[in-house]
Design an enzyme around this catalytic site. Structure first.
Site, PDB file in Angstrom:
ATOM      1  N   LYS A  97      -3.049 -16.905 -29.029  1.00 52.71           N
ATOM      2  CA  LYS A  97      -2.811 -17.874 -27.960  1.00 52.71           C
ATOM      3  C   LYS A  97      -2.020 -19.066 -28.472  1.00 52.71           C
ATOM      4  CE  LYS A  97      -6.508 -16.721 -24.763  1.00 52.71           C
ATOM      5  NZ  LYS A  97      -7.667 -17.193 -23.998  1.00 52.71           N
ATOM      6  N   LYS A 101      -2.346  -2.727 -23.767  1.00 53.23           N
ATOM      7  CA  LYS A 101      -3.455  -2.810 -22.815  1.00 53.23           C
ATOM      8  C   LYS A 101      -2.923  -3.320 -21.471  1.00 53.23           C
ATOM      9  CE  LYS A 101      -7.682  -5.475 -22.338  1.00 53.23           C
ATOM     10  NZ  LYS A 101      -8.612  -6.443 -22.896  1.00 53.23           N
ATOM     11  N   LYS A 137      -3.547  -8.919 -17.187  1.00 56.38           N
ATOM     12  CA  LYS A 137      -3.394  -9.768 -16.009  1.00 56.38           C
ATOM     13  C   LYS A 137      -2.067 -10.506 -16.048  1.00 56.38           C
ATOM     14  CE  LYS A 137      -7.528 -12.013 -16.720  1.00 56.38           C
ATOM     15  NZ  LYS A 137      -8.745 -12.782 -16.393  1.00 56.38           N
TER      16      LYS A 137
END
Ligand code: TRP
Length: 334
Positions: A115, A197, A200
């Site tokens: 992040k 993966k 979102k």
């Protein structure tokens, strides 16, 4: 233990639109757990502000997520469905646990590193201590089990380490939580790149099936899913795109990969892909219908929010007072 049942805690962030990966991998499994455990399912809005959010958007998404928990079938009378920000104990315990967490431990967190790379202009202290807030979430309710995806296992590990460290000093205060890994559908991949993966926040809208996608969009996305030139529906690592579609199909229909291979034996992808789409639609449509229905009933949702925040606060405060006493905070005069 609450009423002879073990305690389960889990939470989801309300950032971004949930995908069928979140549904099949998490939410759907939560339903099956709610009989066996006393469940706390939080909308973890405090975690969301580690990344800059638009206030009205954050509020709207949080409410939608809470409504979606119920639409997916979680009974809000049996499960404590609440906003993290409505229970101040999360922040209070997080502060205390910060003082029992080493920066060396936090430096090892792979999600922080990811992040921090993605949001290089805003590497704030909250992003860094995110795992400590997560530990507080879990320990506050004396949780026995925590359903998490693979990507959160490291955070559960640090939670256990913090709890054990605290217990070693002050006695048996916290229950040491165990991870609970879901079975089916825990590993849904991107439709455009099965190496990744399903996420979102994928820039390519065709890569993810969102929970609120309408049937036409769902079918179209499956027709465009990246596969291979083998032209046979086989469940094997050499065909990662097809393998992913089979997993989605199985998670939605309850069939096994072998049954699916047989069902589509000799049939091409032009038959298989829309069939997967249909299977997904038949799972999502009822959830979507309930969601729109529930969204109209403001008073009902407000009631759930109020009641469950009180319930969560009750259990949270119990743990918090115990902890405060142990570490030597002065007693409250009443
Ligand atoms: N960090 C989790 C995620 O992004 C969400 C979360 C916050 C959580 N607190 C939690 C999950 C406690 C399980 C238990 O997916």
């Amino acid at each position: 233990m609450i009423d002879g049942k073990k305690i389960l805690f889990s939470g989801m962030q309300s950032t971004g639109n949930l995908t069928i990966g979140n549904y099949l991998g998490a939410l759907k499994n939560w339903l099956t757990l709610s009989d066996e455990y006393e469940c706390f399912y939080s909308v973890v809005d405090m975690h969301s502000i580690t990344i800059r959010q638009d206030p009205s958007e954050l509020r709207k998404r949080a409410r939608n997520l809470l409504t979606l928990y119920i639409a997916a079938g979680l009974d809000p009378k049996k499960n404590c469905i609440y906003y993290q920000s409505h229970v101040s104990g999360h922040a209070e315990l997080a502060w205390i646990l910060n003082c029992f967490t080493y920066i060396g431990e936090l430096n090892r967190m792979t999600q922080f590193k990811d992040k921090a790379t993605k949001h290089a202009d805003n590497i704030n202290a909250g992003l860094y201590t995110y795992p400590v807030l997560m530990a507080a979430d879990i320990l506050l309710y004396q949780s026995d089990v925590v359903p998490v995806g693979k990507d959160q296992l490291q955070h559960l590990e640090i939670t256990r380490d913090i709890a054990q460290r605290f217990n070693a000093i002050y006695g048996d205060i916290f229950t040491i939580p165990e991870p609970y890994m879901g079975k089916a559908g825990a590993n849904i991949r991107s439709l455009q790149n099965p190496e990744k993966k399903m996420s979102k926040s994928d820039e390519n809208a065709n890569a993810s099936i969102y929970l609120m996608d309408d049937p036409d969009t769902i079918i179209r996305k499956f027709k465009r899913a990246v596969t291979d030139s083998e032209a046979s529906v086989r469940y094997r690592d050499e065909q990662p795109g097809i393998k992913n579609l089979i997993e989605i199909y199985c998670a939605c229909t309850g069939k096994t990969p072998e049954e699916t291979e047989k069902e589509f034996d000799g049939k091409g992808y032009s038959e298989f892909k829309p069939a997967v789409g249909e299977a997904v639609v038949s799972v999502l449509k009822p959830v979507q219908d309930r969601f729109y229905e529930l969204s109209k009933d403001k008073a009902y949702i407000d009631g759930i929010i109020k009641e469950n925040a009180e319930k969560a606060n009750y259990y949270a405060t119990k743990t918090l007072r115990k902890v405060q006493k142990k570490i030597g905070f002065p007693e409250r005069i009443r």
